[in-house]
Enzyme design. Structure first.
Site, short mmCIF file in Angstrom:
data_model
loop_
_atom_site.label_atom_id
_atom_site.label_comp_id
_atom_site.label_asym_id
_atom_site.label_seq_id
_atom_site.Cartn_x
_atom_site.Cartn_y
_atom_site.Cartn_z
N SER A 179 0.86 -1.19 0.00
CA SER A 179 0.00 0.00 0.00
C SER A 179 0.89 1.24 0.00
O SER A 179 1.69 1.41 -0.92
CB SER A 179 -0.95 -0.03 1.21
OG SER A 179 -1.87 1.04 1.16
N THR A 180 0.82 2.08 1.02
CA THR A 180 1.57 3.33 1.04
C THR A 180 3.07 3.08 0.88
O THR A 180 3.67 2.32 1.64
CB THR A 180 1.33 4.08 2.37
OG1 THR A 180 -0.07 4.19 2.60
CG2 THR A 180 1.96 5.46 2.33
N HIS A 205 -2.61 -1.12 -3.41
CA HIS A 205 -3.76 -0.24 -3.22
C HIS A 205 -3.63 0.98 -4.12
O HIS A 205 -2.73 1.80 -3.94
CB HIS A 205 -3.88 0.21 -1.76
CG HIS A 205 -4.15 -0.91 -0.81
ND1 HIS A 205 -3.90 -0.80 0.54
CD2 HIS A 205 -4.67 -2.15 -1.01
CE1 HIS A 205 -4.26 -1.93 1.13
NE2 HIS A 205 -4.72 -2.77 0.21
N MET A 298 0.04 1.10 5.19
CA MET A 298 -0.68 1.40 6.42
C MET A 298 -1.82 0.41 6.60
O MET A 298 -2.44 -0.02 5.64
CB MET A 298 -1.23 2.82 6.36
CG MET A 298 -1.85 3.29 7.67
SD MET A 298 -1.18 4.89 8.14
CE MET A 298 -2.07 5.20 9.67
N ASP A 301 -4.36 -4.86 5.92
CA ASP A 301 -4.91 -5.62 4.82
C ASP A 301 -3.95 -6.73 4.40
O ASP A 301 -2.80 -6.46 4.08
CB ASP A 301 -5.21 -4.70 3.63
CG ASP A 301 -5.88 -5.41 2.48
OD1 ASP A 301 -6.69 -6.32 2.75
OD2 ASP A 301 -5.61 -5.08 1.32
#
Length: 367
Positions: A179-180, A205, A298, A301
């Site tokens: 993600s991030t 993401h 973050m 997930d």
């Protein structure tokens, strides 16, 4: 509790007002200033020393990319880019991420109402992630600026050598989630892989409209073929498949072949695509043939699904805290017992290939 101080930079007064309203509705953050252009923003940033900046890409007088470069050189600060949902907007957004922006959101539609809560959650989640980021600048030519931001300056990597087709005929494949900070982390890993690497399925993401541009950019710099996944296509060695921004990506089987399956379901852990969905499909299809990789991001997930995948027989690698932009998803996976190894980003590709070399040969298919 000290609130996260945010400066909003956008040439549209309506967008500035909307962003301010969203940010100020949260108990842990506040908009301390807004600016219609980078020149006014510069004075606010000097005076207020914000924790996070939201920065429009397309502005008059000086575009967001040029201003971002100046911020990174003179006053490194976590930046969330605000991008238009266009092909040009996607290309410029990935350039911003390469230059050190933590993440991005698409520009809000001023007439939306039904989806405003989800949009507000996305913006504020990304601001929190940016604030929490262990900030890394790897691209700046000025190493003193990178050091000021706590960066690890990564040297350019030599082109990977082919492995003599050692893995191309095996049943092994890789499932990767992030993600991030993940766009750059994925690039670092894929650039180190040779053409005969096992197939890789990736959930990052990212909103719809950006994943194809992301895959195309990676395909230009990697020896393996990188593409956006399509439903039902065969999964081939030497290829990486990126989950489309509006679909869940799952591993499936069609006879003796692995295939990509796309699912238009509800968000999982508030994400679509979701790492949880990808890793869960690995457990269901052929976990003993899978190497799972969890990268920076973050939240949590994919953490539970990675732990379940390991219990079912996969071998899992998590990115370590020091090299993560945000050590959320790897930390949660490690805490649940989902990791066999915890490795620095620039060593993950090597550890992956070392593990494949060690196990060698064609793996039995165990469903």
């Amino acid at each position: 509790m000290n609130k996260i101080k945010v400066v909003v930079v956008d040439d549209s007064a309506l967008i500035r007002n909307l962003m301010t309203k969203i940010i100020n509705s949260q108990p842990d953050m506040e908009t301390v200033a807004t600016a219609p252009d980078p020149f006014i923003a510069r004075e606010h940033i000097k005076r207020l020393n914000p924790d996070v900046i939201t920065l429009d890409i397309e502005m008059p007088k000086m575009d967001g990319i040029e201003f971002l470069e100046r911020i990174m050189r003179l006053r490194p600060t976590p930046v969330v880019m605000v991008s238009t949902l266009t092909d040009k907007g996607a290309d410029v957004t990935f350039k911003a991420l390469e230059l050190g922006a933590v993440d991005f959101v698409t520009k809000p539609k001023l007439d939306i109402s039904q989806g405003m809560l989800d949009y507000a959650n996305e913006i504020t989640d990304k601001i929190r992630a940016a604030h929490a980021a262990r900030y890394r600048l790897t691209k700046l030519p000025d190493k003193s600026a990178a050091a000021l931001a706590g960066a690890e300056v990564v040297k350019p990597m030599a082109a990977p050598a082919a492995l003599g087709n050692r893995f191309a005929a095996t049943e092994k494949l890789v499932l990767m989630g992030s993600s991030t900070g993940g766009t750059e982390a994925i690039r670092v890993i894929l650039e180190q892989l040779p053409t005969d690497s096992p197939a890789i399925l990736i959930t990052q993401h990212m909103p719809a409209g950006f994943t194809k541009s992301f895959a195309d950019r990676l395909n230009q710099v990697c020896q393996i073929t990188v593409k956006e996944a399509t439903h039902g296509e065969r999964v081939l060695p030497g290829h990486a498949y990126i989950a489309p921004g509006d679909k869940h990506l799952k591993l499936g089987r069609n006879g003796a072949n692995y295939i990509c399956q796309l699912e238009d379901g509800e968000p999982v852990n508030r994400h679509k695509p979701s790492v949880e969905v990808l890793f869960k499909s690995g457990t269901e299809v052929s976990p003993r043939n899978i190497i799972g990789i969890m990268l920076t991001g973050m939240g949590k997930d994919g953490a539970q699904a990675m732990a379940d995948m390991k219990k079912a027989g996969s071998y899992n690698i998590c990115q370590d805290e020091a090299s993560c932009v945000v050590f959320g998803m790897p930390r949660e996976a490690i805490a649940l017992g989902g990791a066999d190894e915890v490795v620095a980003l620039n060593q993950i590709a090597k550890r992956l290939l070392d593990h494949l070399s060690k196990i060698g040969g064609r793996a039995a298919i165990r469903v």
